[in-house]
Design an enzyme around this catalytic site. Structure first.
Site, short mmCIF file in Angstrom:
data_model
loop_
_atom_site.label_atom_id
_atom_site.label_comp_id
_atom_site.label_asym_id
_atom_site.label_seq_id
_atom_site.Cartn_x
_atom_site.Cartn_y
_atom_site.Cartn_z
N ILE B 173 -28.48 -43.26 -4.67
CA ILE B 173 -27.28 -44.51 -5.20
C ILE B 173 -26.56 -44.84 -4.51
O ILE B 173 -26.50 -46.30 -4.21
CB ILE B 173 -26.62 -43.84 -6.62
CG1 ILE B 173 -27.37 -42.69 -7.50
CG2 ILE B 173 -25.34 -44.27 -6.74
CD1 ILE B 173 -25.89 -41.96 -7.61
N ARG B 193 -23.95 -36.32 5.24
CA ARG B 193 -23.76 -34.90 5.97
C ARG B 193 -24.34 -35.20 6.94
O ARG B 193 -23.46 -34.59 8.17
CB ARG B 193 -24.16 -33.81 5.11
CG ARG B 193 -22.98 -33.06 4.15
CD ARG B 193 -23.91 -32.37 3.21
NE ARG B 193 -25.29 -32.92 1.81
CZ ARG B 193 -25.84 -32.57 1.46
NH1 ARG B 193 -26.39 -31.11 1.06
NH2 ARG B 193 -26.88 -33.24 1.30
N ARG B 250 -17.99 -37.99 -8.79
CA ARG B 250 -17.27 -37.24 -10.03
C ARG B 250 -15.91 -37.53 -9.73
O ARG B 250 -15.39 -37.58 -8.62
CB ARG B 250 -17.89 -36.45 -9.70
CG ARG B 250 -19.06 -35.97 -11.07
CD ARG B 250 -19.19 -36.19 -12.17
NE ARG B 250 -20.09 -35.33 -12.14
CZ ARG B 250 -21.35 -36.53 -12.63
NH1 ARG B 250 -21.31 -37.92 -12.31
NH2 ARG B 250 -22.55 -36.14 -13.16
N GLU B 279 -12.10 -36.05 -18.56
CA GLU B 279 -12.67 -36.80 -19.45
C GLU B 279 -12.33 -36.04 -20.59
O GLU B 279 -13.17 -34.80 -19.85
CB GLU B 279 -13.89 -37.20 -18.64
CG GLU B 279 -14.02 -37.91 -17.63
CD GLU B 279 -15.66 -37.81 -17.23
OE1 GLU B 279 -15.20 -38.90 -15.67
OE2 GLU B 279 -16.29 -38.20 -18.33
N HIS B 297 -16.84 -43.38 -18.41
CA HIS B 297 -18.24 -42.82 -18.05
C HIS B 297 -19.96 -42.97 -18.14
O HIS B 297 -20.51 -42.45 -18.55
CB HIS B 297 -17.56 -41.32 -17.96
CG HIS B 297 -19.08 -40.27 -17.54
ND1 HIS B 297 -18.36 -39.03 -16.84
CD2 HIS B 297 -20.19 -40.60 -16.40
CE1 HIS B 297 -19.39 -38.66 -16.24
NE2 HIS B 297 -19.91 -39.43 -16.00
#
Lengths: 328, 337
Positions: B173, B193, B250, B279, B297
């Site tokens: 993404i 990371r 998230r 949510e 979302h």
């Protein structure tokens, strides 16, 4: 001659420049005759300007329907030798008349192009992915109540037909390719060195497009270039995006096509009779409406001031214009 | 094993633990597998009873289809309840509700949606970014309220080109977001990371430093212990009062209370949010803000992605049932999006 004598500033005719800082910068450099604050009707204002001891040789105009720089206008102020248009469009200037009289014309060049292209892409994503409609859903507190929200449409693989592959159209194409769209276009002539598929008519372009984008100038040829026939060719899953001029589209036909579900949606920054927007559109969730703001960011305002003053200084010092339209 | 025409072999039993309303999805599953659908069952409010009955059946389920929003954590207790399970198929990229270590310990393979949704999420993220910077939805509200003829002007948006965009998480993404942003003339930097070989974007070892040198921060990482509230007070301060946050990860990747405070106090310039901490629903304090864009979302939800998902799930389950490796396996510590 004392050193404190102010320099004689060249006279400048001004129409529709309302931004305060821009106004101030022009007044620092020129003897400004501002129509907007004169309180006069147009013919009186122009007559007074022509009668000024130093009649104006240059004009700055933002366009729109307040003034048309046509034969009558040019007759009224024969001292005019240069017209600068701050807008992207030139449909308010009779270019043939100016050419005939040797009046130079410059515009804002590519100052706006990127911002308009970005806004058009933003509207396209918004219509296909229902961003603003989903926003309304959330703001009305409907998310916890109704849960699901209708699906959007993927951008990747969609055929985007661009009417007018000038600066703005080309910038849009480059952006949309990064989203995986397929670019088609129509233009007066095909462009060498682009690999996008060319269509000789807007009708044919529409019949092979999922999204039709109006990115052309407004002229006799492109008045209502998107009409009933083109909308039918685009079809019921098609979307129209307009960042040209309201009159590029037959607005009544567009509204009824949307109302009857004959096309799937629209993103419109311009309208036939701004600031009026057809009321039928306000209840539609598949349209995105903005107030002719595609060109306007904080940064483009500042770029525009620089471009205007740059061209005016060039004119008044006899140097080549920075972004000439005429002479061609 | 020969199956009678139209009937899937009895051994391909799948638990369906998602509230999925797409009829074609159900049909595609039922054509190939025997589906035990929790949300359609009569025990729908009693998961233990449902799982118990499934586990006790002569042909217990070997696979389960799950998703975070189904609110059923795949943990030790869940796996104990259905010991026949050997495969967990997650419909999303996010597997934060699945105990990957526990699954690995038991030899239960886990698959997720892989890159099925990546392009759509990237498109939505960039759409949110353009909307916030150029105030598209705010302009929309202005026009729909009939204010254009009355008020004429409306606050200007900001140019997109030249903005430094810091992407947190450069997986599928994040990479697709970067590609679109480059076409828009943005300068892309990232934190991940580990640095990625052969990407032309500047790497930052931590999100704070990324934020210091960014105009827009995009959250595109998975949710796990390390990334919970990865955008918190410190990062928001580093981003600064002209900064914008876009979140398509998230809700819990961002300290929502801090974000709301920062927006209220003008300590950051705006936000584009598709996900929230509790949510469904977004914080009411944001509803009056014109510099915030909120969507429920939906970044993954297009008609095309739903159809791709269906094919993807079927392909993974078929691979599992025929003893082949999963197409999109998730291991503990592997990137998920």
């Amino acid at each position: 001659m004392t050193s404190s004598e102010p320099p004689v500033l060249p006279t400048l005719l001004m129409f529709r420049v309302r931004e305060l800082r821009f106004h101030a910068e022009l007044r620092e450099r020129y003897h400004v005759l501002d129509f907007f604050t004169s309180g006069e009707p147009l013919h009186g204002f122009l007559a007074a300007a022509a009668a000024d001891p130093d009649p104006p040789r240059a004009l700055v105009t933002a366009g729109g329907d307040s003034v048309s720089v046509d034969a009558a206008f040019l007759d009224a102020v024969p001292s005019l030798r240069f017209v600068f248009s701050t807008g992207a469009g030139l449909d308010h200037i009779d270019l043939d008349e100016c050419a005939r009289r040797g009046v130079a014309v410059a515009n804002s060049g590519t100052v706006y192009s990127t911002d308009v292209a970005d806004h058009a892409v933003g509207m396209l994503v918004d219509v296909l992915r229902r961003v603003s409609a989903a926003e309304r859903f959330v703001r009305r507190g409907l998310w916890p109540l109704q849960g699901d929200y209708p699906l959007g449409t993927k951008l990747g693989g969609k055929r985007v037909g661009i009417i007018g592959l000038g600066n703005i159209g080309s910038l849009m194409a480059k952006r949309l390719e990064a989203f995986g769209c397929v670019i088609h276009y129509n233009s007066r002539k095909p462009k060498e060195s682009v690999s996008y598929r060319y269509f000789t008519t807007v009708h044919d372009l529409a019949s092979e497009s999922d999204v039709l984008v109006v990115a052309c100038v407004l002229s006799k040829e492109t008045h209502h270039v998107v009409n009933r026939d083109v909308l039918d060719a685009l079809g019921k899953d098609g979307i129209v995006i307009n960042i040209g001029r309201g009159l590029n589209i037959d607005e009544a036909e567009l509204v009824s096509a949307l109302a009857e579900g004959r096309i799937a949606g629209a993103g419109l920054d311009v309208f036939e009779k701004e600031p009026k927007v057809p009321a039928e559109l306000f209840s539609m969730d598949n349209v995105v409406l903005t107030h002719h703001c595609a060109a306007f960011t904080k940064e483009s305002r500042s770029d525009l001031r620089d471009a205007t003053i740059g061209n005016l200084e060039a004119f008044f010092s006899g140097k080549p214009l920075l972004t000439p339209v005429l002479p061609r | 094993m020969m199956a009678s025409r139209g009937e899937p072999p009895a051994t391909k039993v799948v638990l369906l633990l998602v509230p999925h309303k797409d009829a074609s999805f159900h049909a595609a599953l039922r054509e190939r597998f025997r589906v035990l659908d929790f949300f359609a069952s009569s025990e729908r409010s009693q998961l233990p009873a449902f799982l118990g009955a499934a586990a006790a059946a002569p042909e217990p389920p070997r696979a389960a289809i799950v998703v975070g929003a189904g609110l059923i954590p795949v943990d030790a207790a869940f796996l104990d309840a259905v010991p026949s399970l050997r495969c967990v198929m997650c419909l999303a990229a996010g597997v934060d509700f699945i105990d990957l270590d526990e699954c690995a310990r038991r030899g239960v393979v886990v698959a997720n949606s892989g890159s099925v949704f990546s392009a759509d999420v990237a498109d939505h993220a960039v759409g949110l970014l353009i909307d916030v910077l150029r105030r598209v939805s705010a302009a929309e509200r202005f026009v729909r309220r009939g204010l254009w003829p009355v008020q004429g002007g409306h606050p200007l948006g900001s140019k997109i080109g030249g903005r430094r965009v810091g992407i947190i998480g450069l997986g599928n993404i994040g990479s697709q977001i970067a590609k679109r942003l480059q076409a828009l003339g943005c300068i892309v930097c990232y934190n991940s990371r580990t640095p990625k070989d052969s990407v032309p974007y500047r790497y930052f070892t931590n999100v704070h430093d990324l934020a210091v040198e960014s105009d827009v921060l995009v959250v595109a990482c998975a949710l796990n212990k390390a990334t919970r509230h990865i955008v918190g007070k410190d990062v928001l301060e580093a981003l600064g009062k002209d900064g914008v946050v876009v979140n398509i990860g998230r809700g819990a990747n961002v300290d929502q209370a801090e974000l709301v405070r920062a927006l209220k106090e003008g300590r950051i310039a705006g936000a584009g949010l598709d996900v929230f901490e509790n949510e469904p629903g977004a914080p009411g304090e944001l509803f009056c803000m014109d510099n915030v864009v909120m969507t429920p979302h939906v970044a993954v939800f297009t008609a095309e992605s739903m159809s791709d998902l269906r094919d993807h799930v079927v392909a993974n389950l078929e691979a599992f049932f025929s003893g082949q490796p999963l197409l999109t396996p998730v291991l503990p510590h592997s990137p998920v999006n």
